[in-house]
Scaffold this active site. Structure first.
Site, PDB file in Angstrom:
ATOM      1  N   HIS A 161     -32.723  26.064  15.745  1.00 20.25           N
ATOM      2  CA  HIS A 161     -32.253  25.140  14.704  1.00 20.25           C
ATOM      3  C   HIS A 161     -33.323  24.135  14.304  1.00 20.25           C
ATOM      4  CE1 HIS A 161     -28.993  24.023  12.020  1.00 20.25           C
ATOM      5  NE2 HIS A 161     -29.613  22.852  11.999  1.00 20.25           N
ATOM      6  N   GLU A 180     -24.715  35.612  14.905  1.00 12.03           N
ATOM      7  CA  GLU A 180     -24.209  34.334  15.360  1.00 12.03           C
ATOM      8  C   GLU A 180     -22.879  34.013  14.690  1.00 12.03           C
ATOM      9  OE1 GLU A 180     -27.251  31.618  14.067  1.00 12.03           O
ATOM     10  OE2 GLU A 180     -28.385  31.919  15.914  1.00 12.03           O
ATOM     11  N   HIS A 210     -26.051  34.625  10.443  1.00 15.36           N
ATOM     12  CA  HIS A 210     -24.914  33.797  10.838  1.00 15.36           C
ATOM     13  C   HIS A 210     -23.832  33.912   9.769  1.00 15.36           C
ATOM     14  CE1 HIS A 210     -23.531  29.825  12.886  1.00 15.36           C
ATOM     15  NE2 HIS A 210     -22.517  30.415  12.316  1.00 15.36           N
TER      16      HIS A 210
HETATM   17  C1  LIG Z   1     -26.881  28.259  15.003  1.00 11.44           C
HETATM   18  C2  LIG Z   1     -27.942  27.660  14.173  1.00 11.44           C
HETATM   19  O1  LIG Z   1     -28.453  26.614  14.442  1.00 11.44           O
HETATM   20  C3  LIG Z   1     -28.395  28.397  13.023  1.00 11.44           C
HETATM   21  O2  LIG Z   1     -28.634  29.665  13.454  1.00 11.44           O
HETATM   22  C4  LIG Z   1     -27.397  28.577  11.928  1.00 11.44           C
HETATM   23  O3  LIG Z   1     -27.467  29.905  11.490  1.00 11.44           O
HETATM   24  C5  LIG Z   1     -27.746  27.743  10.767  1.00 11.44           C
HETATM   25  O4  LIG Z   1     -26.751  28.021   9.806  1.00 11.44           O
HETATM   26  P1  LIG Z   1     -27.072  27.794   8.256  1.00 11.44           P
HETATM   27  O5  LIG Z   1     -28.215  28.713   7.903  1.00 11.44           O
HETATM   28  O6  LIG Z   1     -25.760  28.148   7.601  1.00 11.44           O
HETATM   29  O7  LIG Z   1     -27.464  26.350   8.128  1.00 11.44           O
HETATM   30  N1  LIG Z   2     -30.077  29.866  15.896  1.00 11.73           N
HETATM   31  C1  LIG Z   2     -30.987  29.189  14.994  1.00 11.73           C
HETATM   32  C2  LIG Z   2     -31.234  30.044  13.804  1.00 11.73           C
HETATM   33  O1  LIG Z   2     -30.868  31.218  13.780  1.00 11.73           O
HETATM   34  C3  LIG Z   2     -31.970  29.508  12.645  1.00 11.73           C
HETATM   35  O2  LIG Z   2     -31.811  28.136  12.523  1.00 11.73           O
HETATM   36  P1  LIG Z   2     -32.692  27.461  11.353  1.00 11.73           P
HETATM   37  O3  LIG Z   2     -34.135  27.786  11.632  1.00 11.73           O
HETATM   38  O4  LIG Z   2     -32.236  28.062  10.053  1.00 11.73           O
HETATM   39  O5  LIG Z   2     -32.390  25.986  11.472  1.00 11.73           O
END
Ligand SMILES: CC(=O)[C@@H](O)[C@H](O)COP(=O)(O)O
Ligand SMILES: NCC(=O)COP(=O)(O)O
Length: 252
Positions: free
Chosen positions: A204, A74, A43
């Site tokens: 998440h 993402e 992300h």
């Molecule tokens: C979209 C989501 O919920 C996660 O994939 C996101 O990548 C979390 O981002 P951080 O790792 O910056 O918290």
């Molecule tokens: N889209 C969710 C993700 O890529 C990872 O979320 P998290 O496990 O770091 O909260």
């Protein structure tokens, strides 16, 4: 089978806390794939707090030649360039991941904490989705379990939705009775998405405690997990952590 896509954000976060390239994000991505993960997720955020544009390029190169492995990028498609962050869409169109998950995060958010409001953003998203799909990139939209919004996700041309599981994970952590109603809402949302022809991803704050229940979601195709898996890896090692999540998803 539910695919596990390991999010490498937190490996990059540790790397960025010093000069140099330690831990090596690509090497740890390779460890995840060698352990059987079906994909990797990143992300890249405009402030480059963790994943940098170069990581996206390098990880695309790691995943591309591996049969059966997917790369998922993402981000917020409306976030513009910042420093050498070129913006999500230029980076995605350059690296051509298998999937792009669009997330409505503002630049100052600590983490992702809500899904899209397609009543507000649907018209702006539709051409972006079309452009990504023309490039053979599967498009997933980060969504709350709202049936009307999921209907709009179909209308704007998304291939999949990713259900935001933060509130579910929080309720499980608090051992709240709300878990039942939240999970029921997620199941209804998944069923609705499937009826519309949308694929169903989720992510998440998923972890080894809340995943055994969540893996029973109707039609779940992919979970992307990073934060908790990275924490688990501190104790058990990254390969073992990936195996633990794969075993959990398999119902073992
Ligand atoms: C979209 C989501 O919920 C996660 O994939 C996101 O990548 C979390 O981002 P951080 O790792 O910056 O918290
Ligand atoms: N889209 C969710 C993700 O890529 C990872 O979320 P998290 O496990 O770091 O909260």
């Amino acid at each position: 089978m539910i695919d596990l896509s390991v999010n490498l954000n937190k490996i990059a976060l540790i790397r960025n806390s010093r000069e140099g390239n330690y831990p090596d994000v690509v090497a740890h991505g390779r460890t995840c794939l060698d352990a059987g993960a079906q994909g990797l997720t990143v992300h890249p955020r405009p402030d480059q707090r963790h994943i940098r544009p170069g990581d996206v390029r390098d990880l695309a190169g790691l995943c591309r030649p591996v049969e059966g492995v997917e790369f998922n990028v993402e981000g917020n498609p409306f976030a513009g360039p910042m420093g050498d962050y070129p913006g999500l869409l230029p980076l995605v169109m350059e690296t051509l991941p298998d999937q792009c998950t669009l997330v409505p995060d503002s630049n100052d958010q600590l983490t992702s904490d809500h899904g899209f409001d397609l009543k507000r953003d649907g018209d702006r998203l539709e051409p972006i989705i079309a452009r990504l799909r023309e490039a053979n990139i599967r498009v997933s939209l980060f969504m709350d379990p709202d049936l009307e919004q999921i209907g709009l996700a179909r209308e704007v041309g998304a291939d999949r939705i990713e259900l935001y599981t933060g509130p579910y994970a929080d309720a499980v952590a608090r051992q709240s009775p709300e878990v039942e109603s939240i999970f029921a809402a997620h199941c209804a949302a998944a069923e609705h998405a499937l009826q519309l022809g949308l694929g169903v991803n989720a992510g998440h704050d998923l972890n080894l405690i809340n995943l055994p229940r969540y893996r029973t979601l109707p039609g779940l195709q992919e979970v992307s997990i990073g934060h908790a898996l990275t924490v688990d890896a501190i104790a058990m090692g990254l390969g073992n952590a990936v195996n633990a999540y794969l075993n959990c998803l398999a119902g073992n």
